[in-house]
Design a protein around this motif. Structure first.
Motif, mmCIF file in Angstrom:
data_model
loop_
_atom_site.group_PDB
_atom_site.id
_atom_site.type_symbol
_atom_site.label_atom_id
_atom_site.label_comp_id
_atom_site.label_asym_id
_atom_site.label_seq_id
_atom_site.Cartn_x
_atom_site.Cartn_y
_atom_site.Cartn_z
ATOM 1 N N ASP A 123 0.818 -1.309 -0.078
ATOM 2 C CA ASP A 123 -0.050 0.005 0.012
ATOM 3 C C ASP A 123 1.026 1.281 0.109
ATOM 4 N N PHE A 124 0.233 2.569 -0.064
ATOM 5 C CA PHE A 124 1.127 3.607 -0.009
ATOM 6 C C PHE A 124 1.757 4.100 1.359
ATOM 7 N N THR A 125 1.239 3.355 2.359
ATOM 8 C CA THR A 125 1.882 3.764 3.529
ATOM 9 C C THR A 125 3.198 3.067 3.677
ATOM 10 N N GLU A 126 3.346 1.819 3.041
ATOM 11 C CA GLU A 126 4.703 1.159 2.879
ATOM 12 C C GLU A 126 5.556 1.913 1.977
ATOM 13 N N LEU A 127 4.818 2.300 0.983
ATOM 14 C CA LEU A 127 5.795 3.055 -0.204
ATOM 15 C C LEU A 127 6.370 4.240 0.339
ATOM 16 N N TYR A 128 5.513 5.038 0.982
ATOM 17 C CA TYR A 128 5.883 6.124 1.487
ATOM 18 C C TYR A 128 6.947 5.999 2.795
ATOM 19 N N GLU A 129 7.238 4.860 3.453
ATOM 20 C CA GLU A 129 8.041 4.656 4.320
ATOM 21 C C GLU A 129 9.430 4.376 3.650
ATOM 22 N N ASN A 130 9.446 3.816 2.452
ATOM 23 C CA ASN A 130 10.643 3.263 1.576
ATOM 24 C C ASN A 130 11.174 4.026 0.679
ATOM 25 N N LEU A 131 10.347 4.943 -0.021
ATOM 26 C CA LEU A 131 10.815 5.596 -1.229
ATOM 27 C C LEU A 131 11.055 7.230 -0.937
ATOM 28 N N PRO A 132 11.981 7.591 -1.612
ATOM 29 C CA PRO A 132 12.227 9.169 -1.297
ATOM 30 C C PRO A 132 11.241 10.105 -1.939
ATOM 31 N N LEU A 133 10.538 10.579 -1.113
ATOM 32 C CA LEU A 133 9.386 11.471 -1.491
ATOM 33 C C LEU A 133 9.571 12.599 -2.399
ATOM 34 N N LEU A 134 10.816 13.078 -2.324
ATOM 35 C CA LEU A 134 11.334 14.033 -3.156
ATOM 36 C C LEU A 134 11.259 13.715 -4.774
ATOM 37 N N LYS A 135 11.547 12.522 -4.816
ATOM 38 C CA LYS A 135 11.643 12.090 -6.314
ATOM 39 C C LYS A 135 10.238 11.490 -6.793
ATOM 40 N N CYS A 136 9.218 11.517 -5.683
ATOM 41 C CA CYS A 136 8.012 11.018 -6.179
ATOM 42 C C CYS A 136 6.799 12.296 -6.466
ATOM 43 N N GLY A 137 7.270 13.414 -6.507
ATOM 44 C CA GLY A 137 6.460 14.566 -6.854
ATOM 45 C C GLY A 137 6.345 15.452 -5.619
ATOM 46 N N TYR A 138 6.761 15.168 -4.457
ATOM 47 C CA TYR A 138 6.932 16.352 -3.686
ATOM 48 C C TYR A 138 8.008 17.246 -3.693
ATOM 49 N N THR A 139 7.734 18.621 -3.072
ATOM 50 C CA THR A 139 8.842 19.311 -3.407
ATOM 51 C C THR A 139 9.425 19.539 -1.942
ATOM 52 N N ALA A 140 10.524 20.554 -1.788
ATOM 53 C CA ALA A 140 11.117 20.642 -0.266
ATOM 54 C C ALA A 140 9.883 21.389 0.441
ATOM 55 N N ASP A 141 9.044 22.215 -0.339
ATOM 56 C CA ASP A 141 7.887 23.063 0.612
ATOM 57 C C ASP A 141 6.868 22.192 0.972
ATOM 58 N N ASP A 142 6.460 21.118 0.561
ATOM 59 C CA ASP A 142 5.567 20.259 0.682
ATOM 60 C C ASP A 142 5.789 18.641 1.385
ATOM 61 N N VAL A 143 6.765 18.463 1.273
ATOM 62 C CA VAL A 143 7.374 16.964 1.790
ATOM 63 C C VAL A 143 7.041 16.845 3.197
ATOM 64 N N ASP A 144 7.225 17.655 3.889
ATOM 65 C CA ASP A 144 7.091 17.679 5.515
ATOM 66 C C ASP A 144 5.524 17.334 5.876
ATOM 67 N N ASN A 145 4.593 17.718 5.012
ATOM 68 C CA ASN A 145 3.287 17.482 5.027
ATOM 69 C C ASN A 145 2.746 16.235 4.342
ATOM 70 N N ALA A 146 3.837 15.416 3.618
ATOM 71 C CA ALA A 146 3.466 14.303 2.794
ATOM 72 C C ALA A 146 2.810 13.277 3.472
ATOM 73 N N HIS A 147 1.682 12.818 3.023
ATOM 74 C CA HIS A 147 1.016 11.518 3.866
ATOM 75 C C HIS A 147 0.312 10.480 2.788
ATOM 76 N N PRO A 148 0.390 9.166 3.202
ATOM 77 C CA PRO A 148 -0.057 8.297 2.106
ATOM 78 C C PRO A 148 -1.605 8.433 1.650
ATOM 79 N N ASP A 149 -2.230 8.984 2.652
ATOM 80 C CA ASP A 149 -3.682 9.239 2.358
ATOM 81 C C ASP A 149 -3.552 10.444 1.126
ATOM 82 N N ASP A 150 -2.484 11.166 0.805
ATOM 83 C CA ASP A 150 -2.854 12.050 -0.252
ATOM 84 C C ASP A 150 -3.173 11.243 -1.489
ATOM 85 N N MET A 151 -2.820 9.890 -1.554
ATOM 86 C CA MET A 151 -2.937 8.941 -2.849
ATOM 87 C C MET A 151 -4.287 8.539 -2.864
#
Length: 114
Positions: free
Chosen positions: A64-92
């Motif tokens: 699921d995306f919870t596992e993905l978010y724990e294991n992949l670099p979110l800055l490479k997944c479309g998040y930016t330095a401005d919003d990565v701190d608020n990234a959450h698997p529920d975004d998907m």
């Protein structure tokens, strides 16, 4: 093999600029056919005359995306330095329900622009 997918404006621009190198998708039947070395043509969802061609360099499959978010670099997944701190698997959940995630799993498709 060439695969066709569409992207909304923001992820399209992020991949086209090279900032986003991992596309997140449900690991449904269509995505299960993707292999390393395949190409994906992404077409802009609102302007079909715009497309970008990428090569698949790696596939990361998770339950699921919870596992993905724990294991992949979110800055490479479309998040930016401005919003990565608020990234959450529920975004998907905007795109894929928890039921669909449980049914198919999810995949991070690492890309190289061609």
């Amino acid at each position: 093999m060439l695969h066709e997918m569409t992207l909304f404006t923001k992820p399209y621009a992020s991949i086209a600029s090279g900032q986003k190198t991992i596309e997140l998708r449900l690991y449904d039947e269509k995505r299960q056919s993707i292999q390393i070395g395949d190409q994906i043509r992404f077409t802009h969802s609102e302007d079909a005359s715009k497309s970008i061609l990428c090569e698949v360099v790696q596939l990361y499959v998770f339950k699921d995306f919870t596992e993905l978010y724990e294991n992949l670099p979110l800055l490479k997944c479309g998040y930016t330095a401005d919003d990565v701190d608020n990234a959450h698997p529920d975004d998907m959940l905007t795109y894929y329900s928890k039921e669909k995630q449980a049914q198919y799993g999810v995949v991070g498709i690492e890309l190289k622009l061609l």
